[in-house]
Design an enzyme around this catalytic site. Sequence first.
Site, PDB file in Angstrom:
ATOM      1  N   ASP A   1       0.964  -1.200   0.001  1.00 40.23           N
ATOM      2  CA  ASP A   1       0.169   0.042   0.068  1.00 40.23           C
ATOM      3  C   ASP A   1       1.018   1.411   0.198  1.00 40.23           C
ATOM      4  OD1 ASP A   1      -1.432  -2.328   1.262  1.00 40.23           O
ATOM      5  OD2 ASP A   1      -2.826  -0.972   2.063  1.00 40.23           O
TER       6      ASP A   1
ATOM      7  N   ASP B   1      -0.637  -2.787  -4.188  1.00 36.90           N
ATOM      8  CA  ASP B   1      -1.748  -3.004  -3.157  1.00 36.90           C
ATOM      9  C   ASP B   1      -2.463  -1.312  -3.326  1.00 36.90           C
ATOM     10  OD1 ASP B   1      -3.711  -3.324  -1.133  1.00 36.90           O
ATOM     11  OD2 ASP B   1      -2.381  -5.111  -0.670  1.00 36.90           O
ATOM     12  N   ASP B   2      -3.283  -1.192  -2.594  1.00 35.22           N
ATOM     13  CA  ASP B   2      -4.130   0.055  -2.524  1.00 35.22           C
ATOM     14  C   ASP B   2      -2.923   1.188  -2.855  1.00 35.22           C
ATOM     15  OD1 ASP B   2      -6.889  -0.654  -2.054  1.00 35.22           O
ATOM     16  OD2 ASP B   2      -5.992  -0.912  -0.041  1.00 35.22           O
TER      17      ASP B   2
ATOM     18  N   HIS C   1      -4.071  -1.479  -6.483  1.00 35.94           N
ATOM     19  CA  HIS C   1      -5.407  -1.680  -6.401  1.00 35.94           C
ATOM     20  C   HIS C   1      -6.357  -0.424  -6.056  1.00 35.94           C
ATOM     21  CE1 HIS C   1      -4.463  -5.812  -4.020  1.00 35.94           C
ATOM     22  NE2 HIS C   1      -3.918  -5.859  -5.342  1.00 35.94           N
TER      23      HIS C   1
ATOM     24  N   ARG D   1     -12.770   2.307  -5.392  1.00 34.15           N
ATOM     25  CA  ARG D   1     -13.129   1.258  -4.462  1.00 34.15           C
ATOM     26  C   ARG D   1     -13.399   1.646  -2.980  1.00 34.15           C
ATOM     27  NH1 ARG D   1     -10.408  -4.550  -2.560  1.00 34.15           N
ATOM     28  NH2 ARG D   1      -8.645  -3.102  -2.422  1.00 34.15           N
TER      29      ARG D   1
ATOM     30  N   LYS E   1     -14.981   0.030   0.429  1.00 32.99           N
ATOM     31  CA  LYS E   1     -15.251  -1.468   0.986  1.00 32.99           C
ATOM     32  C   LYS E   1     -15.651  -1.094   2.563  1.00 32.99           C
ATOM     33  CE  LYS E   1     -10.273  -2.100   0.699  1.00 32.99           C
ATOM     34  NZ  LYS E   1      -9.179  -2.726   0.667  1.00 32.99           N
TER      35      LYS E   1
END
Length: 375
Positions: free
Chosen positions: A189, A210-211, A232, A265, A267
């Site tokens: 991340d 990743d993010d 991500h 995104r 979540k």
Amino acid sequence: MRSSCILCSLAAYVALGAGSASNVNSIHRRDANCTLSGPIGATSVNQAVKSCTTITLSNIAVPAGTTLDLSKLTDSTTVIFDGTTTWGYQEWDGSLLQIGGKNITIKGSPGAILNPDGARWWDGEGDNGKAKPKFFAAHNLIDSTITSLSIKNTPRQAVSIGGCRNLTITDMTIDNSAGDAGSLGHNTDAFDIGTSSNIVIDGATVYNQDDCVAVNSGVNIAFKNGLCSGGHGLSIGSVGGRSNNTVDSVTFSNSTVQKSVNGIRIKTKGTETGLVKGVTYEDITLKSISGYGILIEQNYNGGDLHGVAGTGIPITGLTLSNINGVGAVANKGFDVVVTCGSSSSCTDWIWSNVTVTGGKTYASCTNVPSITKCS
Ligand SMILES: *[C@@H]1O[C@H](CO)[C@@H](O)[C@H](O)[C@H]1NC(C)=O
Ligand SMILES: *[C@@H]1O[C@H](CO)[C@@H](O)[C@H](O)[C@H]1NC(C)=O
Ligand SMILES: *[C@@H]1O[C@H](CO)[C@@H](O)[C@H](O)[C@H]1NC(C)=O
Ligand SMILES: *[C@@H]1O[C@H](CO)[C@@H](O)[C@H](O)[C@H]1NC(C)=O
Ligand SMILES: *[C@@H]1O[C@H](CO)[C@@H](O)[C@H](O)[C@H]1NC(C)=O
Ligand SMILES: *[C@@H]1O[C@H](CO)[C@@H](O)[C@H](O)[C@H]1NC(C)=O
């Protein structure tokens, strides 16, 4: 280890010599520009933290298993990274660098690189597998700026922003692209943000796995003029099950997400409580998205779209405006997926000029607000 704070003591000596005994005080003692270089020990860093207004870290080598600890800087200190900063190898949790304080100025000199050489830890397992240090804990930075830092190859997560207030990060580069080879880089991340307010990240360039950004909690957070590649995407969450579960007023603007699993995104965990309020995505370009162009889910449980969507973490006042993802999603991916627990857990959405195409339609969307559509 021998102290290498040579200029530091010199400047302090000069300041002492210049003043009469009566006005030699802590202010004079701090009127010093200190340079640390080469292998450094905790003693020289602690000494610099106490006695220098400007600390230049020039080609320093941080010993294995230690944090470059600038977490208790005196107010108004300037920290300059110069040349290449390196860290020794040890399997531990980190962080490798921690900086905190009030009215702190942190800068990279032109060409400076913070290089923890994460490839030494990469095993494709990220948080699992061998113990890997997190990189930079930007914790409890108040009224502070971080400018032009260039970070390369972090063992796992790059920058954790926690307990910060009024922090602006400008032109930061995080390049973990080497971790794409053999899928060895994982959980890298770029920016994880929690319990912080008034944070601006402007002009970031991120290559990771990743993010790009993950906001777990916080108020008034802006990410703008950024490039996110390989990871991500621009994420809120996961929200739920932490000490603070409120995300309020977050804006992502004028940014590109490319070669990523997701574009946009949000979540939230289906069985937890909290609130996601006032999140805006505007002027976002998506390119080469393999999984989800836009994914807004109230049934995250460590994995996407797991279980029944819950209602305990409403997503309210969500705006998506000018989202350009024409042909952006791979044909095995999904363009827009929305899973809400009920019609009252996703309210007051604005969805304007959102075009995301290329992928499939997801069959199991639930309680999708009428302004949008699952496609
Ligand atoms: C420390 O360096 C800064 C920037 O280079 C300079 O503006 C300042 O005058 C210097 N202070 C001292 C005490 O040398
Ligand atoms: C903040 O730090 C700068 C030095 O970087 C100093 O000039 C300024 O006076 C400080 N501001 C406050 C409010 O302490
Ligand atoms: C935010 O921090 C900057 C220093 O980076 C300072 O100049 C400014 O006054 C701070 N703003 C507030 C509202 O405290
Ligand atoms: C969560 O953090 C926000 C500020 O970021 C604060 O207003 C709120 O009270 C916090 N909530 C809890 C439960 O600590
Ligand atoms: C958008 O971001 C790019 C950098 O990615 C920058 O060059 C451009 O000036 C930004 N546009 C606006 C309107 O701020
Ligand atoms: C719609 O969004 C695109 C970017 O995706 C932008 O170029 C265009 O100007 C927007 N149209 C309107 C009417 O705002």
